[in-house]
Design an enzyme around this catalytic site. Structure first.
Site, short mmCIF file in Angstrom:
data_model
loop_
_atom_site.label_atom_id
_atom_site.label_comp_id
_atom_site.label_asym_id
_atom_site.label_seq_id
_atom_site.Cartn_x
_atom_site.Cartn_y
_atom_site.Cartn_z
N ARG A 141 33.00 -80.90 -23.58
CA ARG A 141 32.63 -80.63 -24.82
C ARG A 141 31.62 -81.38 -25.41
O ARG A 141 30.88 -80.98 -25.95
CB ARG A 141 34.00 -80.73 -25.55
CG ARG A 141 34.03 -80.18 -26.86
CD ARG A 141 35.37 -80.57 -27.42
NE ARG A 141 36.73 -79.75 -27.09
CZ ARG A 141 37.02 -78.71 -27.88
NH1 ARG A 141 36.57 -78.70 -28.92
NH2 ARG A 141 38.03 -77.86 -27.29
N GLU A 146 48.66 -90.44 -14.66
CA GLU A 146 47.53 -90.67 -14.80
C GLU A 146 47.19 -91.57 -15.66
O GLU A 146 46.22 -91.13 -16.54
CB GLU A 146 46.65 -89.34 -14.62
CG GLU A 146 45.22 -89.67 -14.38
CD GLU A 146 44.08 -88.45 -14.31
OE1 GLU A 146 43.95 -87.79 -15.29
OE2 GLU A 146 43.68 -87.86 -13.39
N HIS A 173 30.89 -78.66 -18.08
CA HIS A 173 31.71 -77.84 -19.09
C HIS A 173 32.14 -78.56 -20.20
O HIS A 173 32.59 -78.50 -21.38
CB HIS A 173 32.91 -77.19 -18.77
CG HIS A 173 34.03 -78.23 -18.43
ND1 HIS A 173 34.34 -78.65 -17.13
CD2 HIS A 173 35.22 -78.57 -19.17
CE1 HIS A 173 35.25 -79.41 -17.25
NE2 HIS A 173 35.91 -79.29 -18.20
N GLU A 177 39.26 -86.49 -25.04
CA GLU A 177 40.16 -87.21 -24.06
C GLU A 177 40.52 -88.66 -24.13
O GLU A 177 41.54 -89.27 -24.08
CB GLU A 177 39.66 -86.76 -22.85
CG GLU A 177 39.91 -85.24 -22.33
CD GLU A 177 38.74 -84.43 -22.90
OE1 GLU A 177 37.79 -84.87 -23.71
OE2 GLU A 177 38.56 -83.16 -22.75
N HIS A 212 32.88 -72.36 -16.39
CA HIS A 212 33.92 -72.34 -17.16
C HIS A 212 34.02 -71.30 -18.21
O HIS A 212 32.95 -70.77 -18.67
CB HIS A 212 33.70 -73.72 -18.06
CG HIS A 212 34.83 -74.34 -18.90
ND1 HIS A 212 35.40 -73.73 -19.95
CD2 HIS A 212 36.01 -75.07 -18.38
CE1 HIS A 212 36.60 -74.22 -20.30
NE2 HIS A 212 37.04 -75.28 -19.59
N ASP A 262 45.13 -86.87 -20.29
CA ASP A 262 44.33 -86.81 -21.66
C ASP A 262 44.04 -85.72 -22.41
O ASP A 262 43.29 -85.65 -23.25
CB ASP A 262 42.92 -87.76 -21.34
CG ASP A 262 42.27 -87.03 -20.30
OD1 ASP A 262 42.41 -85.68 -20.16
OD2 ASP A 262 41.42 -87.68 -19.51
N1 UDP Z 1 38.76 -76.30 -10.34
C1 UDP Z 1 39.05 -75.09 -9.94
N2 UDP Z 1 38.32 -73.91 -9.86
C2 UDP Z 1 36.83 -74.13 -10.63
C3 UDP Z 1 36.65 -75.47 -10.90
C4 UDP Z 1 37.45 -76.47 -10.90
O1 UDP Z 1 40.39 -75.01 -9.57
O2 UDP Z 1 36.36 -73.32 -10.40
C5 UDP Z 1 39.57 -77.45 -10.36
C6 UDP Z 1 39.13 -78.68 -9.73
O3 UDP Z 1 39.36 -78.63 -8.27
C7 UDP Z 1 39.81 -79.74 -10.39
C8 UDP Z 1 40.02 -79.01 -11.83
O4 UDP Z 1 39.95 -77.88 -11.63
O5 UDP Z 1 41.10 -80.07 -9.81
C9 UDP Z 1 38.93 -80.02 -12.87
O6 UDP Z 1 39.07 -79.09 -13.89
P1 UDP Z 1 38.14 -79.28 -14.84
O7 UDP Z 1 36.63 -79.49 -14.21
O8 UDP Z 1 37.96 -78.16 -15.76
O9 UDP Z 1 38.54 -80.56 -15.85
P2 UDP Z 1 38.61 -82.03 -15.90
O10 UDP Z 1 39.00 -82.50 -14.53
O11 UDP Z 1 37.22 -82.52 -16.23
O12 UDP Z 1 39.56 -82.36 -16.92
#
Ligand code: UDP
Length: 530
Positions: free
Chosen positions: A227, A134, A225, A148, A258, A112
């Protein structure tokens, strides 16, 4: 049949780190298929995070867009990705047979992000079919998460094939009049990625985290993090974590931040001066996966982490008002806590001081996947190309909770676990509704707890599985780098269990849990008693 299949190009578009993570196993799968020429297009949305990750996974980026963004203006990003993707797709066109380029059969996007949405629109403009990995996650609230929710709805209109992680996601697509004939339930590729990551050696650059990984103290991992939470929402999360950390001085909190300055503006002032809170740069994915495995609790607003943590039996407090990951809420492994300081503080403290409450969340099978989602995607491409049989979807294709609720058994199945008073199914209602594997798994961890006592197995048949035992066993099992081996004694134990004695064992466990719930949390010092 596969002797000399024509080779077709499949372009995968990746913008952000989470997309990269979840597409690694898909790209690996494409690389394994001889009829696919994979082409990886990085949009540059998270340039610095994606490149090292792909390097570690042995994936070459074939084209990278040059984004000249001045700030966090989303429209600039969308325009740039559409334009850049369109140019790359034009350069790959093989209308002229002398180019020798393979035919671009599909563009594959994930989830997304604005990169995925803009990439899908560009592919549509080139009349190249879009495959959506997904697919089908929905909150139905345009503003949560923004952008998203809109991005995935737009991709949903464009995609020819929808790879939905779960039955719930498929249901969302069907409600939007997308034909089930263009869908496959795969499980989430993020679980495949997690398995890949925890099989890699972990290198932690931050010494403080190395110490926490080895310490016997409980460990809470916090990430926030989104938005839509910038400002007051993130301030609330930070204040709630700060209050819990001050109250639980013997628990370590680690907060990978982040990079966005708006996020840091909220997290740093509230958390930087608390001794048991460690603020760090974002961790690389592989060490982060190891950190999740080690954690006792996760507090997050991240989407991906909500799916990952249950693979390690780690409960997740979700700092959002809505989640599109409803399966985890139903399974009991996710709890929505929003962004209110007091609600967050209370739930962190409760879970870390009340073993029964903890177990209620920790002890659920992961509803998001079994680690074979990418394989199913590869098999489906082969099937679509008439090169193989159709894949077997993930899960039963229906939701057990939904069916049993409609049948009037909702209150027994909602919690989905034997070890929970409210999930207990009375014997007269028939046989167990849960999978035997997960039952065995639970007994196995509890068994490991007892394996120090040198009693012969037959004496253990009706051993009490107390919440304390299961709590320790879960924590212990998670710290082992390999899953605990099934010992000879365990085989004996299982083979001597009759349905009657099994039921007795579980009844006793339930009584012990009720008892522990009445007695309240473990006193300190009791924690490590055998
Ligand atoms: N992640 C990572 N390092 C970090 C924090 C998160 O590698 O310090 C990984 C986590 O395992 C997951 C992904 O990043 O696979 C999630 O990313 P994020 O939380 O940024 O985004 P979202 O899933 O909400 O789109």
């Amino acid at each position: 049949m596969e002797s000399n299949p024509p080779v077709s190009r499949v372009v995968t578009i990746v913008g952000t780190r989470p997309e990269a993570i979840k597409m690694i196993p898909v790209i690996h799968e494409l690389q394994r298929r001889p009829f696919v020429a994979p082409f990886v297009l990085a949009t540059g949305q998270h340039r610095d995070l994606v490149a090292p990750l792909f390097a570690q996974a042995g994936i070459t980026i074939d084209a990278e867009l040059e984004l000249h963004r001045r700030g966090s203006d989303l429209s600039e990003l969308i325009i740039a990705v559409m334009e850049g993707t369109s140019q790359v797709l034009t350069s790959l066109k093989s209308d002229d047979p002398t180019t020798g380029l393979p035919f671009t059969a599909a563009v594959m996007v994930h989830g997304d992000t604005s990169s995925a949405m803009a990439g899908a629109v560009a592919a549509m403009a080139h009349q190249i079919p879009v495959m959506h990995v997904e697919a089908g996650l929905r909150t139905r609230d345009w503003w949560q998460p923004w952008p998203e929710e809109l991005n995935r709805q737009i991709i949903g209109r464009i995609a020819a094939m929808h790879y939905a992680p779960t039955t719930t996601n498929l249901g969302n697509l069907i409600r939007e009049a997308i034909s089930e004939k263009r869908t496959l339930i795969t499980g989430n590729t993020g679980i495949d990625a997690l398995m890949w990551a925890t099989a890699q050696p972990a290198v932690f650059e931050d010494e403080r985290i190395v110490e926490m990984m080895d310490a016997s103290r409980k460990l809470v991992v916090v990430t926030a993090h989104r938005r839509e939470s910038w400002g007051a929402g993130l301030d609330g999360v930070a204040a709630g974590v700060a209050a819990a950390a001050l109250e639980l001085g013997d628990v370590n909190f680690v907060v990978p931040m982040h990079p966005n300055p708006k996020v840091r503006e909220s997290l740093q002032p509230a958390l930087r001066d608390i001794p048991n809170v460690t603020l760090t740069e974002p961790l690389d994915y592989v060490p982060f996966a190891h950190l999740l495995k080690r954690a006792d609790l996760v507090v997050t607003d991240s989407g991906g982490i909500q799916e990952e943590a249950p693979s390690f039996d780690v409960p997740v407090l979700v700092c959002r008002e809505e989640t599109e990951r409803k399966e985890g809420v139903d399974a009991g492994t996710l709890l929505l806590v929003g962004t209110d300081r007091d609600v967050i503080r209370k739930n962190i403290v409760n879970l870390l001081t009340d073993p029964a409450a903890y177990l209620r969340m920790a002890d659920s099978p992961n509803p998001y996947g079994d680690g074979k989602a990418s394989l199913r995607i590869g098999q489906s491409l082969a099937h679509l190309a008439r090169l193989g049989p159709p894949p077997i979807p993930f899960g039963p294709g229906y939701s057990r909770t939904a069916v049993l609720e409609a049948a009037g058994y909702g209150r027994y199945v909602r919690a989905g676990s034997y070890l929970r008073p409210e999930g207990w199914l009375p014997p007269e209602q028939g046989e167990w509704f849960d999978e035997p594997e997960s039952l065995k798994d639970r007994l196995e961890v509890a068994y490991h707890r007892f394996s120090d006592a040198q009693e012969p197995p037959q004496h253990r048949r009706n051993t009490v599985i107390s919440p304390e035992d299961a709590w320790h066993a879960l924590r212990q099992a998670r710290r082992m780098s390999d899953p605990p081996p099934v010992s000879q004694m365990w085989h004996e134990l299982v083979s001597t269990l009759t349905p009657g004695s099994l039921r007795d064992t579980l009844e006793t466990a339930r009584a012990a849990m009720d008892d522990a719930t009445r007695r309240g949390p473990l006193a300190s010092g009791e924690d490590d008693a055998p």
